[in-house]
Design a protein around this motif. Structure first.
Motif, PDB file in Angstrom:
ATOM      1  N   GLU A 114       0.739  -1.110   0.014  1.00  0.00           N
ATOM      2  CA  GLU A 114       0.222   0.071  -0.099  1.00  0.00           C
ATOM      3  C   GLU A 114       0.978   1.064  -0.109  1.00  0.00           C
ATOM      4  O   GLU A 114       0.699   2.188  -0.837  1.00  0.00           O
ATOM      5  CB  GLU A 114      -1.074  -0.036   1.282  1.00  0.00           C
ATOM      6  CG  GLU A 114      -1.784   1.253   1.288  1.00  0.00           C
ATOM      7  CD  GLU A 114      -2.690   1.316   2.538  1.00  0.00           C
ATOM      8  OE1 GLU A 114      -3.377   2.266   2.684  1.00  0.00           O
ATOM      9  OE2 GLU A 114      -2.351   0.406   3.351  1.00  0.00           O
ATOM     10  N   ARG A 115       1.949   1.455   0.985  1.00  0.00           N
ATOM     11  CA  ARG A 115       2.824   2.405   0.885  1.00  0.00           C
ATOM     12  C   ARG A 115       3.624   2.460  -0.499  1.00  0.00           C
ATOM     13  O   ARG A 115       3.560   3.730  -1.127  1.00  0.00           O
ATOM     14  CB  ARG A 115       3.901   2.191   1.926  1.00  0.00           C
ATOM     15  CG  ARG A 115       3.508   2.376   3.252  1.00  0.00           C
ATOM     16  CD  ARG A 115       4.433   2.239   4.380  1.00  0.00           C
ATOM     17  NE  ARG A 115       5.559   3.617   4.133  1.00  0.00           N
ATOM     18  CZ  ARG A 115       6.758   3.584   3.384  1.00  0.00           C
ATOM     19  NH1 ARG A 115       7.308   2.548   2.851  1.00  0.00           N
ATOM     20  NH2 ARG A 115       7.270   4.758   3.573  1.00  0.00           N
ATOM     21  N   GLN A 117       2.237   1.944  -3.379  1.00  0.00           N
ATOM     22  CA  GLN A 117       1.475   2.781  -4.171  1.00  0.00           C
ATOM     23  C   GLN A 117       1.016   4.192  -4.165  1.00  0.00           C
ATOM     24  O   GLN A 117       0.997   5.088  -4.706  1.00  0.00           O
ATOM     25  CB  GLN A 117      -0.116   1.924  -4.213  1.00  0.00           C
ATOM     26  CG  GLN A 117      -0.071   0.576  -4.725  1.00  0.00           C
ATOM     27  CD  GLN A 117      -1.402  -0.007  -4.656  1.00  0.00           C
ATOM     28  OE1 GLN A 117      -2.579   0.175  -4.093  1.00  0.00           O
ATOM     29  NE2 GLN A 117      -1.534  -1.219  -5.326  1.00  0.00           N
ATOM     30  N   ILE A 118       1.075   4.294  -2.563  1.00  0.00           N
ATOM     31  CA  ILE A 118       0.906   5.744  -2.002  1.00  0.00           C
ATOM     32  C   ILE A 118       2.147   6.651  -2.583  1.00  0.00           C
ATOM     33  O   ILE A 118       1.979   7.771  -2.969  1.00  0.00           O
ATOM     34  CB  ILE A 118       0.806   5.680  -0.530  1.00  0.00           C
ATOM     35  CG1 ILE A 118      -0.495   5.346  -0.163  1.00  0.00           C
ATOM     36  CG2 ILE A 118       0.545   7.396  -0.280  1.00  0.00           C
ATOM     37  CD1 ILE A 118      -0.701   4.975   1.203  1.00  0.00           C
ATOM     38  N   GLY A 121       2.110   7.551  -6.339  1.00  0.00           N
ATOM     39  CA  GLY A 121       0.972   8.374  -6.369  1.00  0.00           C
ATOM     40  C   GLY A 121       1.392   9.712  -6.092  1.00  0.00           C
ATOM     41  O   GLY A 121       1.043  10.639  -6.829  1.00  0.00           O
ATOM     42  N   ILE A 122       2.077   9.993  -4.899  1.00  0.00           N
ATOM     43  CA  ILE A 122       2.746  11.373  -4.614  1.00  0.00           C
ATOM     44  C   ILE A 122       3.574  11.638  -5.684  1.00  0.00           C
ATOM     45  O   ILE A 122       3.661  12.974  -6.034  1.00  0.00           O
ATOM     46  CB  ILE A 122       3.372  11.401  -3.200  1.00  0.00           C
ATOM     47  CG1 ILE A 122       2.464  10.900  -2.328  1.00  0.00           C
ATOM     48  CG2 ILE A 122       4.170  12.366  -2.786  1.00  0.00           C
ATOM     49  CD1 ILE A 122       2.792  10.773  -0.776  1.00  0.00           C
ATOM     50  N   VAL A 181      -1.908  14.889   1.382  1.00  0.00           N
ATOM     51  CA  VAL A 181      -1.315  13.224   0.802  1.00  0.00           C
ATOM     52  C   VAL A 181       0.147  12.890   1.506  1.00  0.00           C
ATOM     53  O   VAL A 181       0.497  11.878   1.581  1.00  0.00           O
ATOM     54  CB  VAL A 181      -1.332  13.292  -0.697  1.00  0.00           C
ATOM     55  CG1 VAL A 181      -0.595  12.143  -1.236  1.00  0.00           C
ATOM     56  CG2 VAL A 181      -2.645  13.569  -1.145  1.00  0.00           C
ATOM     57  N   VAL A 184       0.131  10.653   4.554  1.00  0.00           N
ATOM     58  CA  VAL A 184      -0.588   9.356   4.362  1.00  0.00           C
ATOM     59  C   VAL A 184       0.479   8.157   4.602  1.00  0.00           C
ATOM     60  O   VAL A 184       0.227   7.383   5.294  1.00  0.00           O
ATOM     61  CB  VAL A 184      -1.104   9.238   3.026  1.00  0.00           C
ATOM     62  CG1 VAL A 184      -1.732   7.689   3.269  1.00  0.00           C
ATOM     63  CG2 VAL A 184      -2.375  10.249   3.049  1.00  0.00           C
ATOM     64  N   PRO A 185       1.696   8.274   4.129  1.00  0.00           N
ATOM     65  CA  PRO A 185       2.742   7.250   4.509  1.00  0.00           C
ATOM     66  C   PRO A 185       3.158   6.926   5.798  1.00  0.00           C
ATOM     67  O   PRO A 185       3.190   6.001   6.453  1.00  0.00           O
ATOM     68  CB  PRO A 185       3.939   7.547   3.517  1.00  0.00           C
ATOM     69  CG  PRO A 185       3.455   8.451   2.415  1.00  0.00           C
ATOM     70  CD  PRO A 185       2.081   9.128   2.957  1.00  0.00           C
TER      71      PRO A 185
END
Length: 206
Positions: A114-115, A117-118, A121-122, A181, A184-185
């Motif tokens: 998940e990280r 992907q985040i 995305g950033i 955003v 989020v990590p």
């Protein structure tokens, strides 16, 4: 608002990238928070060394399904902690540690994915911001030229200046979103640390 003032607003809206460059090896990383592409088990697991069997977590549907539930940020962390405790209590004594180790490994792998992907995305978001900033700088220069030209068409100037104002506003709103955003990590990591601690505390101590 004059074009050069709009341009100043665009430049002033990018402090995170400038500040982050000193703390990150990736000069394109836009966040103040240091970029850590991938977590290591040693950063979050304080229990005994994990056996090879822990990597087989995906072969147990119960473990895999529970890991899915635990990593969801929509699942309150206190509820997740209770789920871990209930699962540990449901296991035979001789299976507790092995299954909890598998559960940790499942949670770790899912959150790391998940990280990833985040973070990707950033990076894409930041690339788009740089493109927008370059476009705004170009438009600001064109508007300033029109402003300085006494023969410029007033309607054309007004149209381009309004467009520049609108794009700058959108850019600044995206900067504010990026600031959120970027957190989020860290939020995901904190969840992993908490889940890891709870799983370790639920293991049987010999």
């Amino acid at each position: 608002m004059k074009a050069h003032l709009l341009l100043f607003a665009v430049l002033a809206a990018l402090p995170a990238a400038r500040m982050a460059n000193g703390a990150n090896s990736d000069p394109e990383w836009p966040c103040i928070q240091r970029k850590v592409p991938e977590l290591s088990i040693g950063q979050v697991w304080t229990g005994t060394d994990l056996p090879d069997s822990a990597k087989q977590w995906d072969q147990d549907s119960t473990v895999s399904d529970l890991a899915d539930q635990l990593v969801r940020r929509s699942n309150p962390i206190e509820n997740a902690r209770k789920q871990i405790s209930n699962y540990a209590s449901s296991l035979p004594n001789d299976q507790v540690n092995e299954k909890l180790q598998q559960l940790f490994m499942g949670v770790f792998d899912k959150i790391n994915a998940e990280r990833d992907q985040i973070i990707s995305g950033i990076s894409r978001y930041a690339d788009k911001q740089r493109e927008l900033a370059a476009d705004i700088r170009k438009k600001a220069s064109e508007v300033d030229k029109l402003r300085a030209d006494p023969a410029a068409d007033t309607a054309d100037f007004t149209k381009q200046n309004d467009q520049l104002t609108w794009e700058t506003r959108i850019f600044e709103e995206r900067v504010q979103s990026l600031s959120y955003v970027c957190e989020v990590p860290t939020l995901v990591e904190q969840r992993l640390y908490t889940l890891s601690k709870t799983i370790n505390e639920s293991m049987r101590k010999n």
